[in-house]
Design a protein around this motif. Sequence first.
Motif, short mmCIF file in Angstrom:
data_model
loop_
_atom_site.label_atom_id
_atom_site.label_comp_id
_atom_site.label_asym_id
_atom_site.label_seq_id
_atom_site.Cartn_x
_atom_site.Cartn_y
_atom_site.Cartn_z
N ARG A 59 46.95 43.01 39.73
CA ARG A 59 46.03 42.16 38.95
C ARG A 59 46.41 42.19 37.47
N LEU A 60 46.75 43.38 36.96
CA LEU A 60 47.10 43.52 35.55
C LEU A 60 48.50 43.00 35.23
N SER A 65 44.78 36.05 40.66
CA SER A 65 43.33 35.87 40.71
C SER A 65 42.72 36.85 41.71
N LEU A 66 41.42 37.05 41.60
CA LEU A 66 40.72 37.96 42.50
C LEU A 66 40.80 37.47 43.95
N ARG A 67 40.69 36.18 44.12
CA ARG A 67 40.75 35.61 45.48
C ARG A 67 42.15 35.72 46.06
N ASP A 68 43.19 35.55 45.23
CA ASP A 68 44.56 35.72 45.71
C ASP A 68 44.80 37.14 46.20
N VAL A 85 37.51 43.60 44.84
CA VAL A 85 38.66 43.74 43.94
C VAL A 85 38.18 43.81 42.49
N ARG A 86 37.19 43.01 42.15
CA ARG A 86 36.63 43.04 40.79
C ARG A 86 35.99 44.40 40.49
#
Length: 119
Positions: A59-60, A65-68, A85-86
């Motif tokens: 993610r970083l 994206s969160l959905r990906d 994930v968030r």
Amino acid sequence: MRCPHCSSTVTTKRSDRTAHGYHRFLCRECGRGFNERTGSVLNRLQVPSDIVFLVVLWRLWFKLSLRDLAEILLLPGLVSSHEAVRDWEAKLVPLLTDTLRQCRSGACRTNGSAHRMQA
């Protein structure tokens, strides 16, 4: 290993492991059981710690994206939502940034070994 409940060092390593393969321990003083993740920010997660760290780093690094990321987790069969994930990101990014700041200032090297993040 130190007991996270009473801070005793009189613990016994049990022969069985958790579902994710973490060692289990028993405190001889308070009689409570615990594992390697007890008392950490990753304690109640249903996903192994290495996968959680990998997802947060993706993610970083790659700005996914969160959905990906939730869809990528479906490939090996791990069902997870973008909200999970968030939450992982919210828990781990402050720990990662604190550790990186310590390493940049030179405080993370003790006796020639790198500082381990307590997570």
